[in-house]
Design an enzyme around this catalytic site. Structure first.
Site, PDB file in Angstrom:
ATOM      1  N   LYS A  69      28.979 -64.395  20.431  1.00  0.00           N
ATOM      2  CA  LYS A  69      28.618 -62.980  20.500  1.00  0.00           C
ATOM      3  C   LYS A  69      29.400 -62.201  19.446  1.00  0.00           C
ATOM      4  CE  LYS A  69      28.366 -59.548  24.309  1.00  0.00           C
ATOM      5  NZ  LYS A  69      28.611 -59.442  25.771  1.00  0.00           N
TER       6      LYS A  69
ATOM      7  N   SER B  30      24.911 -57.970  28.249  1.00  0.00           N
ATOM      8  CA  SER B  30      24.912 -57.627  26.841  1.00  0.00           C
ATOM      9  C   SER B  30      24.958 -58.831  25.907  1.00  0.00           C
ATOM     10  CB  SER B  30      26.107 -56.715  26.546  1.00  0.00           C
ATOM     11  OG  SER B  30      27.332 -57.380  26.824  1.00  0.00           O
TER      12      SER B  30
ATOM     13  N   SER C 267      27.256 -59.776  32.056  1.00  0.00           N
ATOM     14  CA  SER C 267      26.697 -60.001  30.729  1.00  0.00           C
ATOM     15  C   SER C 267      26.632 -61.441  30.283  1.00  0.00           C
ATOM     16  CB  SER C 267      27.460 -59.170  29.690  1.00  0.00           C
ATOM     17  OG  SER C 267      27.197 -57.798  29.863  1.00  0.00           O
TER      18      SER C 267
END
Length: 471
Positions: A87, A163, A187
């Site tokens: 990420k 996310s 997330s």
């Protein structure tokens, strides 16, 4: 060299241990594996929008170094040659740490890798890029207005969840075998559920967060995504260990779980979460829970106290702590935020300190009550999301006959768990046309039990990461 030892007959990645074994046995080379991953990313990422940065030169250099070490007879790690991505809130040396934002792009490139990137590469993994995410991790949908929405590999008109949306999409679409993400309110678990893959949110403080961009420091966790339990456990083992650069990463001994996952579930006390966790669910979520509880032979039900208040307190702590990290940026560059993220942060900045204090006191009370439940059970099974992946841009959904907002409903099942830092493995139930996840929740520091249960379900065929059509 042949890549038959790396891919299955239908073109899917084999397990990380199979890849590493093939590389170390010189049935193939780390460079060939990396080139195959880069080719997949180039071919498939335009449809998925999972990657924001591709570290091709770095990956090739790492792969060549691994191949050279193997030729010399040197020992390489258990993830030798395995491609992975992270990420884009993880620091990657030489890249700007975007954290999904426009504002961060003006920052200097990172001078050093995040601790978990270092540990994955020390185990032989090869970083191939950074992944799309919701702005500043304040997102449940995977829809980023600066980089574009990450798209679900099972249906590119649907959300990946957020996310860590790019992480879910990259593994769900088999661009890479393993990806890393973060989980504050769900997330990791939400993208794992929507994209039909395995995800692990470890105990709060288990894995180092050093040199990653924070969202809510008292709630932030980091962890892996994978397409099988073995890879989830292998990545987790590679990243364990205390870190003085993260005050929350406590000095607990490394507890490798890979040798334990096949131990079985005999003797484990398994219960289904009742009450709050049985409400606001679609038929698909109910079907997934029923399949998992049946496969585990779970007949008991437990209720966690005041769960609705726990979710409300998690919301409050998230918005207040998040806002405190962004005050200077909000004063100077408010127009450069996603308006939805900006407005939530503004709201958090205006919450009275007394409200935050009450939420933290309730948090301690709630944690103590939940730990009392774990005196009588070892595992709690709960839905991961109330529904399968919504369509991109979808604003509302129907739950129990009531029209509700999608964005705030996605985390109904995850927030009360991360709020007190419990470890959770999400397992994918391969329903058609869209998969959905189930949470395997255990007491603090018992990731081994969660992974054992997940492996049992995988062996039984109840859970699996389904192949995404076209990927």
């Amino acid at each position: 060299m042949s890549l038959e030892s790396v891919f299955t007959a239908d073109g899917m990645w084999r397990s990380a241990s199979d890849i590493a074994r093939a590389v170390t046995a010189r049935q193939t080379t780390a460079l060939d594996v990396v080139e195959a991953a880069l080719a997949r990313i180039e071919r498939q990422n335009p449809a998925l929008n999972a990657f924001t940065d591709i570290t091709a030169d770095r990956a090739r250099a790492k792969a060549r170094a691994l191949d050279g070490a193997i030729t010399k007879g040197e020992t390489v790690g258990p993830l030798a040659g395995v491609p992975f991505a992270v990420k884009n809130l993880f620091d990657i040396e030489g890249l700007v740490t975007r954290a999904g934002s426009r504002i961060n792009r003006d920052n200097q490139p990172a001078g050093r890798d995040a601790t978990l990137v270092q540990r994955m590469e020390a185990a032989g993994g090869v970083l191939v890029g950074a992944l799309n995410m919701g702005e500043y991790a304040y997102d449940f949908t995977g829809e980023n207005i600066h980089d574009g929405a990450s798209r679900n590999p099972h249906d590119i008109t649907r959300m990946t969840g957020g996310s860590s949306g790019g992480s879910g999409g990259a593994v769900g679409g088999a661009l890479v075998p393993i990806a890393l993400g973060s989980d504050t309110n769900g997330s990791i678990r939400v993208p794992a559920s929507f994209c039909g893959i395995f995800g692990l949110k470890p105990t709060y403080g288990r894995l180092s967060r050093a040199r990653t961009f924070p969202f809510v420091p008292s709630l932030d966790h980091l962890g892996p995504f994978a397409r099988c339990v073995e890879d989830l456990a292998g990545a987790y083992d590679a990243m364990q260990g205390p870190d003085l650069d993260d005050a929350a990463c406590v000095a607990r001994p490394v507890e490798h779980v890979s040798p334990l996952i096949g131990k079985g579930i005999d003797g484990l006390r398994i219960a289904t979460a009742g009450g709050y966790f049985q409400t606001n669910l679609t038929p698909e979520a109910k079907e997934a829970i029923a399949a998992v509880t049946k496969a585990l032979g779970a007949t008991a039900t437990v209720e966690l106290p005041e769960t609705d208040r726990a979710r409300a307190a998690a919301f409050l702590i998230s918005t207040v702590e998040g806002a405190s990290l962004h005050l200077d940026r909000l004063r100077c560059r408010a127009a450069d935020y996603d308006p939805a993220v900006r407005d939530r942060l503004f709201a958090g900045a205006m919450v009275p300190a007394a409200s935050l204090d009450r939420a933290q006191k309730f948090r301690r009370w709630y944690r103590d009550r939940v730990l009392e439940v774990f005196r009588n059970v070892d595992v709690i099974v709960a839905p991961a999301t109330p529904f399968t992946a919504p369509t991109l841009g979808q604003a509302t959904c129907e739950l129990d006959g009531v029209e509700r907002p999608v964005r705030t409903s996605i985390g109904l099942q995850t927030q009360p768990i991360s709020f007190i830092g419990l470890p959770v493995v999400v397992v994918p139930v391969p329903l058609a046309p869209m998969p959905i996840g189930v949470q395997i929740i255990t007491a603090p520091w018992r990731e081994d039990i969660g992974l054992r249960v997940a492996w049992h379900l995988q062996q039984a065929g109840t859970v699996a990461a389904p192949r995404a059509k076209g990927f």
